[in-house]
Design an enzyme around this catalytic site. Structure first.
Site, short mmCIF file in Angstrom:
data_model
loop_
_atom_site.label_atom_id
_atom_site.label_comp_id
_atom_site.label_asym_id
_atom_site.label_seq_id
_atom_site.Cartn_x
_atom_site.Cartn_y
_atom_site.Cartn_z
N LYS A 204 0.85 -1.19 0.00
CA LYS A 204 0.00 0.00 0.00
C LYS A 204 0.89 1.24 0.00
O LYS A 204 1.79 1.36 0.82
CB LYS A 204 -0.90 0.03 1.24
CG LYS A 204 -1.77 1.28 1.32
CD LYS A 204 -2.79 1.20 2.43
CE LYS A 204 -2.33 1.77 3.74
NZ LYS A 204 -2.25 3.24 3.79
N ASP B 36 -3.49 4.31 -2.03
CA ASP B 36 -4.46 4.77 -1.02
C ASP B 36 -4.50 6.30 -1.00
O ASP B 36 -3.88 6.91 -0.14
CB ASP B 36 -4.00 4.18 0.33
CG ASP B 36 -4.89 4.57 1.49
OD1 ASP B 36 -6.04 4.98 1.28
OD2 ASP B 36 -4.42 4.45 2.65
N LYS C 220 -7.56 8.09 -1.35
CA LYS C 220 -8.86 8.51 -0.78
C LYS C 220 -9.42 9.75 -1.47
O LYS C 220 -9.64 10.80 -0.85
CB LYS C 220 -8.73 8.79 0.72
CG LYS C 220 -8.23 7.62 1.54
CD LYS C 220 -8.28 7.94 3.03
CE LYS C 220 -7.83 6.80 3.91
NZ LYS C 220 -6.39 6.52 3.87
N ASP D 185 -13.93 14.59 -4.41
CA ASP D 185 -14.03 15.88 -5.11
C ASP D 185 -15.28 15.81 -5.97
O ASP D 185 -16.07 14.85 -5.87
CB ASP D 185 -12.76 16.10 -5.96
CG ASP D 185 -12.45 17.59 -6.17
OD1 ASP D 185 -13.40 18.37 -6.42
OD2 ASP D 185 -11.27 17.97 -6.08
N THR E 161 -11.74 5.67 10.93
CA THR E 161 -11.79 5.19 12.33
C THR E 161 -11.35 6.27 13.31
O THR E 161 -11.54 6.13 14.52
CB THR E 161 -10.92 3.93 12.51
OG1 THR E 161 -9.67 4.16 11.85
CG2 THR E 161 -11.57 2.70 11.94
N ARG F 127 3.33 -1.20 10.73
CA ARG F 127 4.44 -1.32 11.67
C ARG F 127 4.77 -2.73 12.15
O ARG F 127 5.96 -3.02 12.36
CB ARG F 127 4.22 -0.36 12.83
CG ARG F 127 4.49 1.09 12.40
CD ARG F 127 3.85 2.08 13.30
NE ARG F 127 2.39 2.06 13.18
CZ ARG F 127 1.57 2.82 13.89
NH1 ARG F 127 2.06 3.66 14.77
NH2 ARG F 127 0.27 2.74 13.71
O1 C5P Z 1 1.34 0.60 11.14
P1 C5P Z 1 -0.11 0.17 11.07
O2 C5P Z 1 -0.28 -1.33 10.91
O3 C5P Z 1 -0.94 0.74 12.20
O4 C5P Z 1 -0.61 0.83 9.69
C1 C5P Z 1 -1.94 0.75 9.26
C2 C5P Z 1 -2.11 1.44 7.94
O5 C5P Z 1 -3.51 1.49 7.63
C3 C5P Z 1 -1.61 2.88 7.90
O6 C5P Z 1 -1.17 3.16 6.57
C4 C5P Z 1 -2.86 3.68 8.22
O7 C5P Z 1 -2.81 4.98 7.70
C5 C5P Z 1 -3.93 2.84 7.52
N1 C5P Z 1 -5.29 3.03 8.06
C6 C5P Z 1 -5.62 2.78 9.39
N2 C5P Z 1 -6.91 2.97 9.82
C7 C5P Z 1 -7.85 3.40 8.97
C8 C5P Z 1 -7.55 3.64 7.63
C9 C5P Z 1 -6.22 3.45 7.20
O8 C5P Z 1 -4.78 2.38 10.17
N3 C5P Z 1 -9.09 3.55 9.39
#
Ligand code: C5P
Length: 239
Positions: free
Chosen positions: A35, A62, A64, A67, A122, A214
């Protein structure tokens, strides 16, 4: 491959092309689905997408989009030419905007990358929805309704929390794709994520794709961490 084939998507939340490519260099035997988000895309431009595609990875871009329909349609045409495999819009942009996105993304030969919608982020609470956005419905009602709008517009699925995946499947059917972040191994820390789910649990409750950042990118051994995700999420049902 079916669009709702189970897969692990690595969130490459790096600030530069160099960091991203040196991270991907560590994967010698597999080509993970990755992603690319706004930070990297705005920093490194379309060239980073072309480079990662050239290396054989599938890409979820991604960005999003949200517009007016005409602008979204024309932008999607540009992204489609970049040959991404999955991309997204905000469902709040309306059914008309989502239809325009789908039209713009569809290539002349009729093929189209997977197009999904963000329902409610979220990071937005029910209280914020009520007080700032003047949305009186509950978060769950909003998510189910926005997902149904996305389906009506011809989109393939939504991004949501794994905990909302069954709600989405109930509203839109089993073949409607759920892409879910907020994944952590049972023995790792949650970072800033509030509600987390293990890869195995995400699968059980209806995720089709998990987005993992992460736990893989910050691991001392990212390849092993990726393989662990695949083993828990993808291989589990094949056993
Ligand atoms: O590092 P981590 O596993 O928390 O990363 C989750 C990824 O999913 C990040 O790129 C974050 O921006 C994305 N994301 C999220 N929650 C959302 C939408 C996208 O954690 N509701």
């Amino acid at each position: 491959m079916a669009i709702n084939a189970k897969d692990v998507i690595i969130a490459c939340d790096f600030a530069s092309a160099e960091d991203t490519l040196s991270f991907l260099d560590r994967f010698e035997d597999e080509k993970p689905f990755v992603k690319i988000g706004m930070e990297l895309y705005y920093a490194a431009g379309p060239e980073i997408v072309r480079e990662i595609k050239k290396r054989g990875h599938r890409i979820f871009l991604d960005l999003k989009l949200h517009d007016i329909p005409n602008t979204v349609k024309k932008t999607m045409k540009v992204l489609s030419a970049l040959d991404v495999d999955m991309t997204n819009v905000h469902a709040a942009g309306t059914v008309e905007m989502m239809r325009a996105a789908k039209e713009g993304l569809t290539r002349e030969d009729g093929s189209c990358p997977i197009l999904i919608a963000v329902t409610q982020l979220t990071s937005t609470s029910e209280e914020t929805m009520r007080e700032q956005l003047l949305i009186g419905a509950s978060i769950n009602e909003t998510i189910a309704h926005y997902a149904a709008n996305a389906r009506k517009a011809g989109l393939d699925g939504v991004v949501c929390s794994p905990l909302e995946a069954s709600l989405v499947k109930e509203a839109c059917g089993d073949d409607f794709v759920t892409v879910t972040p907020g994944i952590r191994f049972a023995d790792s820390k949650a970072d800033d994520q509030k509600r987390v789910t293990t890869p195995a649990m995400a699968r059980e409750i209806g995720s089709d794709y998990i987005v993992v950042g992460r736990p893989i990118t910050a691991s001392p051994d990212p390849v092993a961490a990726y393989r662990r995700c695949v083993a828990e999420f993808v291989k589990r049902t094949e056993a």
